[in-house]
Design an enzyme around this catalytic site. Sequence first.
Site, PDB file in Angstrom:
ATOM      1  N   HIS A 104      24.686   1.899  51.221  1.00 32.46           N
ATOM      2  CA  HIS A 104      26.049   1.953  50.679  1.00 32.46           C
ATOM      3  C   HIS A 104      26.447   3.418  50.557  1.00 32.46           C
ATOM      4  O   HIS A 104      25.970   4.118  49.658  1.00 32.46           O
ATOM      5  CB  HIS A 104      26.046   1.236  49.311  1.00 32.46           C
ATOM      6  CG  HIS A 104      27.343   1.276  48.572  1.00 32.46           C
ATOM      7  ND1 HIS A 104      27.439   0.963  47.231  1.00 32.46           N
ATOM      8  CD2 HIS A 104      28.601   1.575  48.972  1.00 32.46           C
ATOM      9  CE1 HIS A 104      28.703   1.077  46.835  1.00 32.46           C
ATOM     10  NE2 HIS A 104      29.431   1.460  47.875  1.00 32.46           N
TER      11      HIS A 104
ATOM     12  N   SER B 211      20.412  -2.112  37.347  1.00 29.50           N
ATOM     13  CA  SER B 211      19.800  -2.025  36.021  1.00 29.50           C
ATOM     14  C   SER B 211      19.245  -3.355  35.532  1.00 29.50           C
ATOM     15  O   SER B 211      18.233  -3.376  34.825  1.00 29.50           O
ATOM     16  CB  SER B 211      20.806  -1.451  35.018  1.00 29.50           C
ATOM     17  OG  SER B 211      22.026  -2.139  35.103  1.00 29.50           O
TER      18      SER B 211
ATOM     19  N   SER C 169      19.182  -2.578  43.768  1.00 36.13           N
ATOM     20  CA  SER C 169      19.636  -1.212  44.039  1.00 36.13           C
ATOM     21  C   SER C 169      18.620  -0.212  43.503  1.00 36.13           C
ATOM     22  O   SER C 169      18.365  -0.159  42.296  1.00 36.13           O
ATOM     23  CB  SER C 169      20.983  -0.969  43.371  1.00 36.13           C
ATOM     24  OG  SER C 169      21.223   0.430  43.325  1.00 36.13           O
TER      25      SER C 169
ATOM     26  N   ASP D 214      21.977   3.460  47.514  1.00 37.87           N
ATOM     27  CA  ASP D 214      23.254   4.075  47.134  1.00 37.87           C
ATOM     28  C   ASP D 214      23.250   5.571  47.412  1.00 37.87           C
ATOM     29  O   ASP D 214      22.538   6.323  46.752  1.00 37.87           O
ATOM     30  CB  ASP D 214      23.505   3.859  45.637  1.00 37.87           C
ATOM     31  CG  ASP D 214      23.877   2.428  45.326  1.00 37.87           C
ATOM     32  OD1 ASP D 214      24.840   1.921  45.923  1.00 37.87           O
ATOM     33  OD2 ASP D 214      23.201   1.817  44.475  1.00 37.87           O
TER      34      ASP D 214
ATOM     35  N   MET E 223      28.715   6.229  49.504  1.00 43.59           N
ATOM     36  CA  MET E 223      29.831   6.649  48.643  1.00 43.59           C
ATOM     37  C   MET E 223      30.044   8.128  48.902  1.00 43.59           C
ATOM     38  O   MET E 223      29.742   8.984  48.060  1.00 43.59           O
ATOM     39  CB  MET E 223      29.490   6.354  47.172  1.00 43.59           C
ATOM     40  CG  MET E 223      29.565   4.862  46.851  1.00 43.59           C
ATOM     41  SD  MET E 223      28.649   4.418  45.356  1.00 43.59           S
ATOM     42  CE  MET E 223      27.025   4.187  46.053  1.00 43.59           C
TER      43      MET E 223
ATOM     44  N   GLY F  23      29.691   4.958  41.426  1.00 42.93           N
ATOM     45  CA  GLY F  23      29.198   6.231  40.912  1.00 42.93           C
ATOM     46  C   GLY F  23      27.998   6.115  39.997  1.00 42.93           C
ATOM     47  O   GLY F  23      27.152   6.996  39.987  1.00 42.93           O
TER      48      GLY F  23
ATOM     49  N   MET G 179      25.376   8.994  47.311  1.00 45.38           N
ATOM     50  CA  MET G 179      26.561   9.576  46.649  1.00 45.38           C
ATOM     51  C   MET G 179      26.598  11.076  46.873  1.00 45.38           C
ATOM     52  O   MET G 179      25.569  11.745  46.782  1.00 45.38           O
ATOM     53  CB  MET G 179      26.507   9.328  45.147  1.00 45.38           C
ATOM     54  CG  MET G 179      26.351   7.883  44.770  1.00 45.38           C
ATOM     55  SD  MET G 179      26.227   7.726  42.972  1.00 45.38           S
ATOM     56  CE  MET G 179      25.956   5.968  42.833  1.00 45.38           C
TER      57      MET G 179
ATOM     58  N   MET H 229      33.446  -3.815  45.240  1.00 41.36           N
ATOM     59  CA  MET H 229      32.900  -3.124  44.065  1.00 41.36           C
ATOM     60  C   MET H 229      33.398  -3.818  42.798  1.00 41.36           C
ATOM     61  O   MET H 229      34.610  -3.981  42.602  1.00 41.36           O
ATOM     62  CB  MET H 229      33.322  -1.658  44.040  1.00 41.36           C
ATOM     63  CG  MET H 229      32.619  -0.783  45.075  1.00 41.36           C
ATOM     64  SD  MET H 229      30.809  -0.886  45.058  1.00 41.36           S
ATOM     65  CE  MET H 229      30.440  -0.293  43.401  1.00 41.36           C
TER      66      MET H 229
ATOM     67  N   ASP I 161      28.886  -5.645  44.059  1.00 42.22           N
ATOM     68  CA  ASP I 161      28.027  -4.566  43.554  1.00 42.22           C
ATOM     69  C   ASP I 161      28.560  -4.040  42.227  1.00 42.22           C
ATOM     70  O   ASP I 161      29.666  -3.495  42.152  1.00 42.22           O
ATOM     71  CB  ASP I 161      28.035  -3.444  44.614  1.00 42.22           C
ATOM     72  CG  ASP I 161      27.089  -2.298  44.307  1.00 42.22           C
ATOM     73  OD1 ASP I 161      26.381  -2.354  43.287  1.00 42.22           O
ATOM     74  OD2 ASP I 161      27.071  -1.344  45.105  1.00 42.22           O
ATOM     75  N   GLY I 162      27.733  -4.214  41.181  1.00 40.31           N
ATOM     76  CA  GLY I 162      28.041  -3.594  39.904  1.00 40.31           C
ATOM     77  C   GLY I 162      28.110  -4.560  38.744  1.00 40.31           C
ATOM     78  O   GLY I 162      28.927  -5.488  38.752  1.00 40.31           O
TER      79      GLY I 162
ATOM     80  N   GLY J 214      25.085   3.332  37.842  1.00 44.33           N
ATOM     81  CA  GLY J 214      24.551   2.031  37.487  1.00 44.33           C
ATOM     82  C   GLY J 214      24.834   1.736  36.024  1.00 44.33           C
ATOM     83  O   GLY J 214      25.278   2.604  35.280  1.00 44.33           O
ATOM     84  N   GLY J 215      24.599   0.496  35.634  1.00 46.69           N
ATOM     85  CA  GLY J 215      24.648   0.131  34.227  1.00 46.69           C
ATOM     86  C   GLY J 215      26.024  -0.045  33.620  1.00 46.69           C
ATOM     87  O   GLY J 215      26.157  -0.074  32.398  1.00 46.69           O
TER      88      GLY J 215
ATOM     89  N   HIS K 164      18.984  -2.281  48.458  1.00 46.87           N
ATOM     90  CA  HIS K 164      20.287  -1.605  48.442  1.00 46.87           C
ATOM     91  C   HIS K 164      20.091  -0.119  48.133  1.00 46.87           C
ATOM     92  O   HIS K 164      19.433   0.244  47.152  1.00 46.87           O
ATOM     93  CB  HIS K 164      21.175  -2.264  47.394  1.00 46.87           C
ATOM     94  CG  HIS K 164      22.591  -1.778  47.366  1.00 46.87           C
ATOM     95  ND1 HIS K 164      23.544  -2.196  48.277  1.00 46.87           N
ATOM     96  CD2 HIS K 164      23.224  -0.916  46.543  1.00 46.87           C
ATOM     97  CE1 HIS K 164      24.708  -1.615  47.999  1.00 46.87           C
ATOM     98  NE2 HIS K 164      24.538  -0.824  46.948  1.00 46.87           N
TER      99      HIS K 164
END
Length: 216
Positions: free
Chosen positions: A66, A198, A8, A35, A68, A142, A37, A137, A175-176, A144-145, A33
């Site tokens: 992706h 991350s 990502s 993201d 969001m 919203g 948002m 998810m 994801d996540g 990373g990390g 990937h």
Amino acid sequence: MKRIVAPSILSADFGNLERDIKMIDRSAAEWVHIDVMDGLFVPNISFGFPVMKPVRRATAKVLDVHLMIVEPEKYVKRFVEAGADYVTFHHEACANPRAAIADIKAAGAKAGVSVKPATPVEAIFDYLSELDMVLIMSVEPGFGGQSFMPHSLDKVRALRKEIEEKGYNCLIEIDGGISAKNAREVFDAGVDVIVAGSSVFGAEDQEQAILNILNA
Ligand code: DX5
Ligand code: ZN
């Protein structure tokens, strides 16, 4: 089942985005990937169309977008035009998922839907036959990390069972909160595509971090 890693770029260095995309391009990761948002569907804003272009230019790998964002149906076509190979929107954000899926496919891309941690995966079974991918998810979307939520693997197993029973051709992505430490149990639960932000970009040797996830 496939084993695909999708780094990502949310965790990439945007001052050196081309360098980071080239790293993915050289690596064993098959997908990138992306993201997106909007600050409404999630409490964070990332980036949009202008970032798609340099990414598309820098790699021939699969671009996995992706979304969001609220009302994703308004923008899916433009993301395909900007080079997305997969466009995934959120079930919770879309009033008419079937129409959004049809628009993505008509524009020439593969269609995915994502569910947040609190949304039961059964909510999308209605239109699962039309999907190329479901994204589970494993953190609140919203940021990373964050830490991996173990209950997401129960959703993966339920989804895998439904896909097998119905004979659908649909990938499962997650994801996540994933690194080489938990990648094995994630793949074993029935996941095809692991997103990792991350744990890849925070690693000293990023290409090796990707390999470690793949070979977990
Ligand atoms: C979170 C994003 C993720 C994020 C994952 O909303 O959808 O793709 O980049 O980051 P890590 O792998 O750090 O949890
Ligand atoms: Zn994502």
